[in-house]
Design a protein around this motif. Structure first.
Motif, short mmCIF file in Angstrom:
data_model
loop_
_atom_site.label_atom_id
_atom_site.label_comp_id
_atom_site.label_asym_id
_atom_site.label_seq_id
_atom_site.Cartn_x
_atom_site.Cartn_y
_atom_site.Cartn_z
N TYR A 100 12.28 -1.80 -11.77
CA TYR A 100 11.90 -0.88 -10.69
C TYR A 100 13.13 -0.24 -10.03
CZ TYR A 100 7.07 -2.55 -10.75
OH TYR A 100 5.77 -2.85 -11.10
N ILE A 101 14.30 -0.50 -10.61
CA ILE A 101 15.52 -0.05 -9.94
C ILE A 101 15.55 1.47 -9.78
CG2 ILE A 101 17.13 0.36 -11.88
CD1 ILE A 101 19.03 -1.63 -10.36
N ASN A 102 16.12 1.90 -8.68
CA ASN A 102 16.33 3.33 -8.47
C ASN A 102 15.03 4.12 -8.41
OD1 ASN A 102 18.28 5.10 -7.86
ND2 ASN A 102 19.13 5.30 -9.93
N GLY A 103 13.99 3.51 -7.89
CA GLY A 103 12.72 4.22 -7.74
C GLY A 103 11.94 4.42 -9.02
N ALA A 104 12.34 3.71 -10.09
CA ALA A 104 11.63 3.87 -11.37
C ALA A 104 10.19 3.39 -11.25
CB ALA A 104 12.34 3.08 -12.46
N GLU A 105 9.31 3.96 -12.06
CA GLU A 105 7.92 3.52 -12.10
C GLU A 105 7.64 3.00 -13.51
OE1 GLU A 105 5.36 6.62 -10.64
OE2 GLU A 105 6.43 6.65 -8.72
N PRO A 106 7.99 1.74 -13.75
CA PRO A 106 7.99 1.24 -15.12
C PRO A 106 6.60 1.01 -15.71
CG PRO A 106 8.53 -0.52 -13.58
CD PRO A 106 8.45 0.74 -12.77
N TYR A 107 5.59 0.95 -14.88
CA TYR A 107 4.26 0.65 -15.41
C TYR A 107 3.33 1.85 -15.27
CZ TYR A 107 5.65 -4.18 -15.91
OH TYR A 107 6.28 -5.31 -16.30
N ALA A 108 2.75 2.24 -16.40
CA ALA A 108 1.78 3.32 -16.36
C ALA A 108 0.48 2.79 -16.97
CB ALA A 108 2.30 4.51 -17.16
N GLU A 109 -0.60 3.46 -16.74
CA GLU A 109 -1.91 3.07 -17.30
C GLU A 109 -1.80 2.60 -18.73
OE1 GLU A 109 -5.63 3.62 -16.74
OE2 GLU A 109 -5.57 5.57 -15.73
N PRO A 110 -2.46 1.55 -19.10
CA PRO A 110 -3.36 0.73 -18.29
C PRO A 110 -2.65 -0.38 -17.52
CG PRO A 110 -3.37 -0.09 -20.53
CD PRO A 110 -2.41 1.08 -20.50
N TYR A 111 -1.31 -0.42 -17.57
CA TYR A 111 -0.60 -1.55 -16.99
C TYR A 111 -0.44 -1.44 -15.48
CZ TYR A 111 0.52 -1.87 -21.89
OH TYR A 111 0.42 -1.94 -23.24
N TYR A 112 -0.45 -2.57 -14.81
CA TYR A 112 -0.33 -2.60 -13.36
C TYR A 112 1.06 -3.03 -12.89
CZ TYR A 112 -5.21 -1.67 -12.27
OH TYR A 112 -6.43 -1.06 -12.11
N GLY A 113 1.70 -3.98 -13.58
CA GLY A 113 2.96 -4.51 -13.09
C GLY A 113 2.79 -5.18 -11.74
N HIS A 114 3.71 -4.89 -10.84
CA HIS A 114 3.69 -5.51 -9.51
C HIS A 114 2.44 -5.11 -8.73
CE1 HIS A 114 5.13 -6.87 -5.62
NE2 HIS A 114 4.76 -5.70 -5.15
N LEU A 115 1.84 -6.07 -8.03
CA LEU A 115 0.66 -5.79 -7.21
C LEU A 115 1.03 -5.81 -5.73
CD1 LEU A 115 -1.74 -8.10 -9.25
CD2 LEU A 115 -1.68 -5.60 -9.32
N ALA A 116 0.51 -4.82 -4.98
CA ALA A 116 0.88 -4.64 -3.57
C ALA A 116 0.32 -5.76 -2.69
CB ALA A 116 0.36 -3.29 -3.08
N ASP A 117 0.97 -5.99 -1.56
CA ASP A 117 0.47 -6.96 -0.57
C ASP A 117 -0.98 -6.65 -0.20
OD1 ASP A 117 3.01 -8.01 -0.49
OD2 ASP A 117 3.49 -7.30 1.54
N ALA A 118 -1.31 -5.37 -0.10
CA ALA A 118 -2.65 -4.97 0.34
C ALA A 118 -3.73 -5.56 -0.57
CB ALA A 118 -2.76 -3.46 0.39
N ILE A 119 -3.44 -5.64 -1.86
CA ILE A 119 -4.42 -6.19 -2.80
C ILE A 119 -4.67 -7.67 -2.49
CG2 ILE A 119 -4.70 -6.89 -5.24
CD1 ILE A 119 -3.93 -4.21 -6.09
N ILE A 120 -3.63 -8.37 -2.13
CA ILE A 120 -3.77 -9.80 -1.84
C ILE A 120 -4.63 -9.99 -0.59
CG2 ILE A 120 -2.52 -11.93 -1.31
CD1 ILE A 120 -0.12 -10.53 -2.80
N ARG A 121 -4.40 -9.15 0.40
CA ARG A 121 -5.20 -9.24 1.63
C ARG A 121 -6.66 -8.92 1.34
NH1 ARG A 121 -1.87 -9.84 5.83
NH2 ARG A 121 0.31 -9.47 5.32
N GLU A 122 -6.86 -7.96 0.46
CA GLU A 122 -8.22 -7.59 0.08
C GLU A 122 -8.92 -8.73 -0.65
OE1 GLU A 122 -9.21 -4.17 -2.75
OE2 GLU A 122 -7.80 -3.33 -1.29
N LEU A 123 -8.15 -9.51 -1.40
CA LEU A 123 -8.73 -10.61 -2.16
C LEU A 123 -9.16 -11.77 -1.27
CD1 LEU A 123 -6.32 -10.78 -5.24
CD2 LEU A 123 -8.74 -10.18 -5.28
N GLY A 124 -8.63 -11.80 -0.05
CA GLY A 124 -8.88 -12.95 0.83
C GLY A 124 -10.34 -13.32 0.96
N VAL A 125 -11.16 -12.38 1.43
CA VAL A 125 -12.56 -12.70 1.71
C VAL A 125 -13.33 -13.08 0.43
CG1 VAL A 125 -14.76 -11.83 2.60
CG2 VAL A 125 -12.67 -11.47 3.90
N PRO A 126 -13.26 -12.26 -0.64
CA PRO A 126 -14.01 -12.67 -1.83
C PRO A 126 -13.58 -14.02 -2.40
CG PRO A 126 -12.69 -10.70 -2.27
CD PRO A 126 -12.66 -10.93 -0.80
#
Ligand code: SF4
Ligand code: NI
Ligand code: NI
Length: 709
Positions: A100-126
């Motif tokens: 991810y160095i230097n603002g690179a976007e190493p993962y493109a569809e269908p790959y996800y790579g790193h998952l944002a904090d927001a996803i983890i918070r969303e997973l809390g209730v389910p």
């Protein structure tokens, strides 16, 4: 070679690669070059969780690698193997962050790579409700494409979140499997190091929800072992690197199931050989003690929570029911037992096969329920569930509620034979299953006849909604005899307690006072308990002896005092799955609010994720508080500090969502018209100076109020 030797050799190999990669990067970019993953407040999350140190640049990354080396001891002992497994995982994180160095976007569809904090918070209730009963990590290449897909689908059908690493992704793509976070199938990446992105989710969950101190590796591993229901399925052949990663997984409490038989050693409940891939599912669930809630419904397509987020495009739809164009509604009616024949289905109007393909139609469904313990207050609680019930049908999409619903039925689901009676069956079976404590009888009427839909909407549904809205506005904290506790989130946040009142819903946004009341009625020993409100200490702060006693009891002593209406004095705790967070903005005497969906900057110089990382985990953080969206327009929103008049900034989209209700409250409390026009957003200012200028120009009331600190 012993299993230990394989772990050590895999660990050494990854370490060597990591060292070379870091040195190369330093040669290219210099030691000051920043390194980070996008959308996380936890720097390098795994390394931070394990050691308590944040890594910001390449120089620090190199130092961190030195720390990792100290974990790589080489005695033939279990602990050495586990620590080498953890070291392997940390090296994987370093290799991944370099991508991810230097603002690179190493993962493109269908790959996800790193998952944002927001996803983890969303997973809390389910995760706490068991809607997502577990997390599967599938790695390597299945014996055949069919077996790959079958395994993935078996978990999907159980609602399990599936993450994929390596060749299995190609196999699923080749077989035409639909994937994506919304379908609970997340292809992480092709390289084995991308497995760290799911480990990162588990470790951040401990920081976000569990209040685990970064660096307390013992507490961290106990948390993941006890509370994160993850497991690994690894296909043969396993090389030493995968074996080393597996040791890391086992150290975190995640069992590894593999079909490898060569050169492998079984460890009960941790490293399990299962030669038959078709039995991976059962073996894994048993090893991780995951119980699946099954709702058996007699319809021609699947019913599973994994289909809840599925989207049906125009071209794929057989028919659409559109409440914005036609008269549609969904309604629960409480009836006398003598008026309801259980499991009766009535269709008024044409069935789906008599509707033109691709056409917009009207539909109404009326669910009559009867039961000794049924109360009309539960009607909206059931009704709100319809969205999820209907959505969970494979190939059916549902949005909206009441008379503003939209439902699409896909061609393939129609072709499988799905008709109106199946829709009725979905409603019937779920209501009976989930609300059996109060519903003895249930009957469903589906109306598709145009004139009848129009008539019933205006004569039956709208008056019923109006009556309920009246009831809701009359429900105030003062008018009800009791409040409720909710401790659903204790599965992840052991000391967190929500106190739910009519004017303050749970911070997840999913539990209103009526929901809590219904939950208590349905399961008297369950997560929602009655809290009396007889011994008031301070009306303005919302301080009660009864509430203090309840939170002390339900938090097992972790909390002693909680106020309902203050963010400064003993504010309510936050678990981690809050929809919004508010925090003091010192220059204006006000507060800003930001929501999980907004990833941009706030005038506090922090994003939602960064703000959220400061609160949560069931601790009190005066000046900052997680809350639900609906709470923003409540007359009780930080009433002790002056109420919603203090709000000086919100993301534009959130402001638009709540504007009508906020304006109404401001008008009623302070006589201010169009209050939202005085509230800043990111199009106006994201720094305190520009915000202050804007507020001054608008004459925002917070500027003239007493300082909060
Ligand atoms: Fe969790 Fe509170 Fe929502 Fe209950 S009300 S589910 S404890 S956030
Ligand atoms: Ni669906
Ligand atoms: Ni929560």
């Amino acid at each position: 070679m012993t299993l230990f030797d394989r772990v050590f050799s895999g660990n050494d190999a990854v370490y060597g690669l990591t060292e070379a990669a870091i040195d190369n990067a330093i040669a290219q970019y210099g030691a000051d070059q920043a390194v980070s993953f996008p959308h996380t407040a936890y720097s390098l999350p795994c390394y931070y969780a394990v050691t308590g140190t944040k890594v910001a640049n390449l120089g620090e990354l190199k130092e961190a690698l030195g720390v990792v080396k100290t974990l790589m001891t080489r005695e033939q002992k279990l602990n050495d193997a586990f620590m080498s497994g953890v070291a392997t995982a940390l090296c994987a994180e370093f290799i991944e962050v370099l991508k991810y160095i230097n603002g690179a976007e190493p993962y493109a569809e269908p790959y996800y790579g790193h998952l944002a904090d927001a996803i983890i918070r969303e997973l809390g209730v389910p995760l706490v409700t068991g809607d997502i009963p577990g997390v599967a990590v599938i790695l390597g290449k299945a014996p055949s494409n069919e077996e790959a897909v079958e395994l993935v689908k078996s978990y999907q059908a159980q609602g399990i979140l599936v993450t994929l690493v390596g060749d299995v992704i190609d196999q699923c793509v080749e077989a035409g499997l639909k994937m994506g976070y919304a379908l609970r199938i997340v292809p992480l990446g092709k390289d084995v190091t991308s497995v760290i992105h799911v480990v990162s989710v588990a470790l951040r969950a401990a920081l976000i929800f569990g209040n685990v101190t970064p660096g307390d590796a013992g507490a961290l591993m106990k948390y993941t072992m006890d509370r994160v229901p993850a497991f690994v399925n690894a296909f043969k052949p396993l090389d030493d690197v995968v074996v080393a990663c597996g040791a890391g997984a086992i150290a975190l409490g995640f069992p590894v199931v593999t079909n490898e038989t060569e050169n492998i050693f079984r460890v009960p409940k941790s490293l399990i050989v299962q030669e038959d891939v078709s039995k991976f599912n059962a073996t894994s669930l048993e090893a991780r003690d995951i119980k699946i809630k099954i709702t058996k419904i007699d319809i021609p397509v699947s019913f599973a929570s994994a289909f809840e987020g599925e989207i049906i495009r125009k071209g794929d739809m057989q028919v659409e029911f559109d409440g914005s164009r036609k008269d549609c509604f969904e309604l629960v009616c409480t009836k006398d037992a003598s008026e309801v024949e259980d499991h009766k289905f009535t269709l008024i109007g044409p069935d789906f096969d008599q509707m033109e393909v691709g056409s917009k139609q009207q539909i109404a469904y009326i669910v009559d329920v009867a039961g000794k313990n049924m109360q009309s207050d539960f009607e909206p609680v059931f009704e709100r569930k319809f969205h999820s019930y209907v959505n969970c049908v494979e190939g059916v999409m549902h949005t909206g509620q009441r008379d503003m619903i939209r439902i699409r039925i896909s061609k393939s689901t129609f072709e499988a034979g799905f008709r109106a009676k199946d829709l009725a069956e979905v409603l019937y079976a779920n209501i009976k299953n989930e609300f059996d404590a109060v519903v003895d009888k249930c009957a469903v009427t589906i109306v598709t006849d145009e004139a009848e839909c129009t008539k019933l909407r205006h004569e039956l549904a709208i008056p019923a909604y109006d009556r309920r809205d009246e009831r809701l506005t009359s429900l105030t904290d003062e008018s009800v005899p009791v409040y409720y506790s909710c401790i659903m989130c204790q599965a992840f946040s052991p000391s967190h307690v929500c106190v739910v009142t009519p004017e303050r819903l749970g911070l997840c946004g999913a539990v209103s006072w009526l929901d809590a009341k219904a939950t208590n009625e349905l399961d008297p020993q369950g997560p929602c308990q009655v809290i009396t409100k007889e011994r008031v200490i301070d009306e303005n702060l919302g301080r009660y002896e009864d509430v203090d006693e309840a939170v002390a009891k339900f938090s097992q002593g972790a909390l002693e005092h909680v106020t309902l209406y203050s963010i400064m004095e003993d504010p309510m705790t936050s678990c981690g799955c809050f929809e919004c967070i508010c925090g003091i903005e010192p220059f204006s005497n006000g507060v800003i609010i930001t929501n999980r969906e907004y990833t941009g900057m706030t005038p506090l110089g922090m994003t939602f994720g960064e703000l959220a990382s400061m609160t949560g985990g069931g601790v009190q953080t005066p000046g900052f508080m997680g809350h639900g969206k609906h709470f923003i327009s409540s007359k009780k929103f930080m009433k002790a500090e002056g109420g919603i008049e203090r709000i000086v900034w919100m993301p534009k989209e959130l402001k638009e969502q709540v504007a009508e209700r906020v304006n109404k409250t401001a008008q009623e409390l302070y006589g201010i018209e169009n209050f939202c026009d005085m509230i800043g957003d990111e199009t106006i200012a994201t720094d305190p100076e520009a915000l202050l200028e804007f507020l001054t120009e608008k004459g925002h009331p917070a500027l003239g109020m007493d300082p909060m600190m």
